[in-house]
Design a protein around this motif. Structure first.
Motif, PDB file in Angstrom:
ATOM      1  N   GLU A  77     -47.844 -47.166  70.021  1.00 13.67           N
ATOM      2  CA  GLU A  77     -48.456 -47.910  71.184  1.00 13.67           C
ATOM      3  C   GLU A  77     -49.520 -48.762  70.732  1.00 13.67           C
ATOM      4  O   GLU A  77     -50.345 -48.576  69.534  1.00 13.67           O
ATOM      5  CB  GLU A  77     -49.381 -46.612  71.750  1.00 13.67           C
ATOM      6  N   LEU A  78     -49.484 -49.816  71.419  1.00  9.77           N
ATOM      7  CA  LEU A  78     -50.547 -51.073  71.018  1.00  9.77           C
ATOM      8  C   LEU A  78     -51.226 -51.221  72.165  1.00  9.77           C
ATOM      9  O   LEU A  78     -50.939 -51.688  73.293  1.00  9.77           O
ATOM     10  CB  LEU A  78     -49.912 -52.069  70.469  1.00  9.77           C
ATOM     11  N   VAL A  79     -52.571 -51.059  72.139  1.00  5.47           N
ATOM     12  CA  VAL A  79     -53.519 -51.180  73.214  1.00  5.47           C
ATOM     13  C   VAL A  79     -54.373 -52.368  73.174  1.00  5.47           C
ATOM     14  O   VAL A  79     -55.090 -52.620  72.096  1.00  5.47           O
ATOM     15  CB  VAL A  79     -54.319 -49.780  73.615  1.00  5.47           C
ATOM     16  N   ASN A 145     -65.562 -46.156  77.508  1.00 10.73           N
ATOM     17  CA  ASN A 145     -65.431 -46.670  78.985  1.00 10.73           C
ATOM     18  C   ASN A 145     -64.513 -47.931  78.954  1.00 10.73           C
ATOM     19  O   ASN A 145     -64.812 -48.959  79.628  1.00 10.73           O
ATOM     20  CB  ASN A 145     -66.671 -46.900  79.407  1.00 10.73           C
ATOM     21  N   THR A 146     -63.395 -48.120  78.352  1.00 11.90           N
ATOM     22  CA  THR A 146     -62.328 -49.414  78.270  1.00 11.90           C
ATOM     23  C   THR A 146     -60.891 -48.646  78.405  1.00 11.90           C
ATOM     24  O   THR A 146     -61.040 -47.375  78.545  1.00 11.90           O
ATOM     25  CB  THR A 146     -62.638 -50.154  77.069  1.00 11.90           C
ATOM     26  N   THR A 147     -60.070 -49.444  78.566  1.00  5.20           N
ATOM     27  CA  THR A 147     -58.869 -48.980  78.448  1.00  5.20           C
ATOM     28  C   THR A 147     -58.176 -48.428  77.081  1.00  5.20           C
ATOM     29  O   THR A 147     -57.106 -47.766  76.908  1.00  5.20           O
ATOM     30  CB  THR A 147     -57.763 -49.870  79.041  1.00  5.20           C
ATOM     31  N   ILE A 148     -59.335 -48.657  76.015  1.00 12.58           N
ATOM     32  CA  ILE A 148     -58.738 -48.248  74.696  1.00 12.58           C
ATOM     33  C   ILE A 148     -58.528 -46.784  74.530  1.00 12.58           C
ATOM     34  O   ILE A 148     -57.460 -45.933  74.392  1.00 12.58           O
ATOM     35  CB  ILE A 148     -59.938 -48.620  73.761  1.00 12.58           C
ATOM     36  N   ARG A 149     -59.553 -45.841  75.337  1.00 14.15           N
ATOM     37  CA  ARG A 149     -59.429 -44.405  74.961  1.00 14.15           C
ATOM     38  C   ARG A 149     -58.319 -43.706  75.844  1.00 14.15           C
ATOM     39  O   ARG A 149     -57.373 -43.095  75.220  1.00 14.15           O
ATOM     40  CB  ARG A 149     -60.498 -43.723  75.836  1.00 14.15           C
ATOM     41  N   PRO A 150     -57.736 -44.042  77.058  1.00 16.80           N
ATOM     42  CA  PRO A 150     -56.578 -43.445  77.587  1.00 16.80           C
ATOM     43  C   PRO A 150     -55.413 -43.965  76.798  1.00 16.80           C
ATOM     44  O   PRO A 150     -54.591 -43.034  76.613  1.00 16.80           O
ATOM     45  CB  PRO A 150     -56.735 -43.838  78.962  1.00 16.80           C
ATOM     46  N   LEU A 185     -64.800 -38.443  66.591  1.00 20.12           N
ATOM     47  CA  LEU A 185     -65.630 -37.187  67.259  1.00 20.12           C
ATOM     48  C   LEU A 185     -64.929 -36.819  68.793  1.00 20.12           C
ATOM     49  O   LEU A 185     -64.940 -35.638  69.180  1.00 20.12           O
ATOM     50  CB  LEU A 185     -66.877 -37.777  67.528  1.00 20.12           C
ATOM     51  N   ASP A 186     -64.548 -37.654  69.533  1.00 24.67           N
ATOM     52  CA  ASP A 186     -63.766 -37.453  70.739  1.00 24.67           C
ATOM     53  C   ASP A 186     -62.691 -36.674  70.503  1.00 24.67           C
ATOM     54  O   ASP A 186     -62.559 -35.433  71.265  1.00 24.67           O
ATOM     55  CB  ASP A 186     -63.421 -38.675  71.469  1.00 24.67           C
ATOM     56  N   LEU A 187     -61.940 -36.675  69.759  1.00 26.20           N
ATOM     57  CA  LEU A 187     -60.743 -35.971  69.392  1.00 26.20           C
ATOM     58  C   LEU A 187     -61.072 -34.434  68.796  1.00 26.20           C
ATOM     59  O   LEU A 187     -60.334 -33.594  69.355  1.00 26.20           O
ATOM     60  CB  LEU A 187     -59.908 -36.478  68.209  1.00 26.20           C
TER      61      LEU A 187
END
Length: 353
Positions: A77-79, A145-150, A185-187
């Motif tokens: 996937e490329l975001v 808070n961007t489309t990167i995380r999802p 850290l989120d992971l």
């Protein structure tokens, strides 16, 4: 003349032994992560490729910067977050056997302006669930808070379903290193991933001492590589007299620098202590070089031009894209799709968007 050469050899040998001896003395002092030079030279290539604006070459993994990595990596996937000028990708590598997540660094019009702006950044956000931990809201929001995380989390879930429970390695350069750290850290905290490794290049500070302490405990397998007089790891500034109120790096730093006499030059990869702010590593120099920030291990870590968010994409990959109302999009590969078919799409040409 012969006597002088012998003297140079003796001095050089002494410097080598002294540097290596100090590194070996602290390398296993606190059972921290073990630095792997070969892995560093692989990951720096991923940190470089994510800067590419030609998304067709990047998504099909046919770019010139991919040389030597093509057979070992499958893009998933490329975001691309157009609104915030952010880019990241997720794929699976055979060597190392891992999910690779790479974040692009700053794409500002002028890196000099970005560096000057970073000098004045203050701690301005409480990190959720970590008392007294404060972070840089810009870096935090760029990931959270961007489309990167999802996009990243979706790709990881698909990769694990297809490839099994393999480890995750997160990397990035400059601002991309900051985002990589928040991702790791989120992971660990929110996604309960157990095997997460981080290696960043030229990363700025992103939080205070309390945050650095939490981070090192939760994501212990972390290496920050800094190069010579690279100025970005010195930013935002660390104020010695206010250690709890100022930005503070988390460990473990590996500092690259050269020592030598005349024509004899030895490249040192010094493994620093577990403080995050080892005064004998990059903090021992002024940190005044942009050129040292843009090249690590001989690999360029920058876009070809500094024009803001220019991307190029060929018609052959459009069918793999999903776009939201803000124009942000994800190029996503069905894991059952042969890589050779994707590579063939790169021959269809590309056009600027």
């Amino acid at each position: 003349m012969e006597k002088r050469r012998w003297l140079v050899f003796v001095v050089f040998t002494w410097m080598f032994v002294f540097s290596a001896g100090r590194e070996l003395k602290i390398k296993h002092k606190d059972h921290g992560p073990i630095y792997n030079h070969t892995l560093a030279t692989i990951l720096v290539r991923y940190a470089s490729t994510v800067y590419l604006s030609d998304l067709t070459e990047l998504f099909t993994w046919t770019c010139s910067r991919c040389d030597g990595l093509i057979k070992d990596f499958e893009m998933i996937e490329l975001v691309v977050d157009i609104q915030h000028c952010l880019q990241a990708f997720v794929g699976v590598a055979q060597d190392p056997n891992a999910i690779i997540i790479a974040f692009r660094g700053t794409q500002e019009h002028s890196i000099q302006n970005w560096v000057e702006d970073l000098f004045w950044k203050q701690l301005d956000l409480d990190y959720p669930g970590m008392p007294d931990a404060m972070v840089h809201h810009g870096f935090f929001n760029a990931y959270h808070n961007t489309t990167i995380r999802p996009g990243i989390l979706n790709a990881i879930a698909r990769a694990k379903e297809f490839y099994g429970d393999i480890r995750i390695i997160v990397t990035g350069h400059s601002m991309g290193g900051a985002m990589a750290s928040f991702c790791a850290l989120d992971l660990r905290v929110n996604q309960k991933e157990r095997n997460v490794q981080v290696m960043t290049f030229g990363q700025p500070r992103i939080g205070n001492a309390a945050f650095a302490s939490y981070f090192s405990e939760l994501v212990p397998n972390t290496i920050r590589v800094t190069n010579e007089h690279d100025m970005v790891p010195h930013l935002p500034p660390y104020y010695t007299y206010f250690p709890q109120k100022t930005y503070h790096h988390f460990p473990r730093e590996v500092w690259l620098y050269n020592v030598g006499v005349e024509s004899l030059v030895y490249e040192v990869e010094k493994i620093c202590d577990d403080s995050g702010e080892d005064p004998t590593c990059s903090r021992s120099v002024s940190g005044n070089s942009i050129s040292d920030h843009l090249v690590y291990f001989g690999v360029e870590l920058m876009a070809k031009t500094w024009r803001r968010c220019r991307i190029v994409m060929g018609p052959g990959v459009v069918e793999y894209s999903r776009t939201d109302l803000g124009g942000n999009f994800v190029l996503s590969r069905d894991l059952a799709t042969p890589v050779l078919k994707l590579n063939a799409l790169s021959e269809a040409g590309a056009k600027p968007l």
